[in-house]
Design a protein around this motif. Sequence first.
Motif, short mmCIF file in Angstrom:
data_model
loop_
_atom_site.label_atom_id
_atom_site.label_comp_id
_atom_site.label_asym_id
_atom_site.label_seq_id
_atom_site.Cartn_x
_atom_site.Cartn_y
_atom_site.Cartn_z
N GLU A 70 12.32 -29.21 22.77
CA GLU A 70 12.88 -27.54 21.76
C GLU A 70 12.08 -27.81 20.62
N VAL A 71 11.88 -26.65 20.05
CA VAL A 71 11.02 -25.54 18.27
C VAL A 71 12.22 -25.27 17.95
N VAL A 72 12.24 -23.92 18.93
CA VAL A 72 13.45 -22.89 18.17
C VAL A 72 14.13 -22.75 18.91
N GLY A 73 15.45 -23.06 19.10
CA GLY A 73 16.53 -22.20 19.85
C GLY A 73 16.60 -23.55 21.23
N SER A 74 16.28 -22.17 22.58
CA SER A 74 16.04 -23.24 23.55
C SER A 74 14.67 -23.07 24.21
N ALA A 75 13.50 -22.21 23.05
CA ALA A 75 12.27 -22.13 23.32
C ALA A 75 11.81 -23.64 23.16
N ASN A 76 10.91 -24.40 24.12
CA ASN A 76 10.15 -25.51 24.00
C ASN A 76 8.70 -25.27 24.03
N VAL A 77 7.96 -26.34 23.21
CA VAL A 77 6.24 -26.43 22.95
C VAL A 77 5.77 -26.33 24.27
N ALA A 78 6.36 -25.99 25.46
CA ALA A 78 5.35 -25.34 26.87
C ALA A 78 5.31 -23.79 26.65
N LEU A 79 6.71 -22.96 26.46
CA LEU A 79 6.50 -21.85 26.50
C LEU A 79 6.20 -21.79 25.59
N LEU A 80 5.97 -22.12 24.01
CA LEU A 80 4.87 -21.98 23.16
C LEU A 80 3.73 -22.04 23.28
N LEU A 83 2.60 -19.15 25.02
CA LEU A 83 2.33 -17.72 24.42
C LEU A 83 1.37 -18.07 24.37
N LEU A 84 0.50 -19.32 23.50
CA LEU A 84 -0.24 -19.26 22.75
C LEU A 84 -1.64 -18.61 23.51
N GLN A 85 -1.97 -19.22 25.26
CA GLN A 85 -2.48 -18.09 26.03
C GLN A 85 -2.93 -17.16 26.29
N PHE A 86 -1.42 -16.49 26.08
CA PHE A 86 -2.36 -14.80 26.38
C PHE A 86 -2.65 -14.89 24.69
N VAL A 87 -2.17 -15.01 23.95
CA VAL A 87 -2.52 -15.35 22.35
C VAL A 87 -4.06 -15.21 21.83
N THR A 88 -4.39 -16.45 21.88
CA THR A 88 -5.55 -17.07 22.29
C THR A 88 -6.51 -16.06 23.13
N THR A 89 -6.16 -15.55 24.38
CA THR A 89 -6.86 -14.45 25.53
C THR A 89 -7.51 -13.19 24.48
N PHE A 90 -5.85 -12.76 23.65
CA PHE A 90 -6.55 -11.62 23.54
C PHE A 90 -7.31 -11.52 21.51
N GLY A 91 -7.14 -12.50 21.48
CA GLY A 91 -8.43 -13.37 20.38
C GLY A 91 -9.73 -13.09 20.42
#
Length: 130
Positions: A70-80, A83-91
């Motif tokens: 877990e990184v922030v609250g219940s958000a874990n590394v897998a979730l991040l 989400l970064l896959q989407f950010v990378t795609t748009f980038g």
Amino acid sequence: MTTTHSVPEAGGTPEGDLPARSAAMHEDPRFRELRARLLRFVIPAGAAFLAWYLLYVLMSAYARGVMATEVVGSANVALLFGLLQFVTTFGIAVLYSRHARRRVDPLADELREELEGGAAVPAARKGDQA
């Protein structure tokens, strides 16, 4: 650089034989440069994204403990990572759009206008009303 290259017209008509002119265009050094410009972006960006995606998949399969951290609250590394896959795609899409507008489109427009036999229209003026 204002060299004029002409693609031979076949058939004697103003339109010429488009398939023959298209085939001849493949021999034009400007067309080869256009392909090289495109590939200089697409291959490295595609390889980088594929490696990034495979890292995500492999870590999800084989490093579940790390991905469950877990990184922030219940958000874990897998979730991040997901989400970064989407950010990378748009980038990559934004970077490609910028690359195409600056390095690919002007030459592609020039070649297309020559192939179609029309007068060249400056890229900044396309779509403007007279």
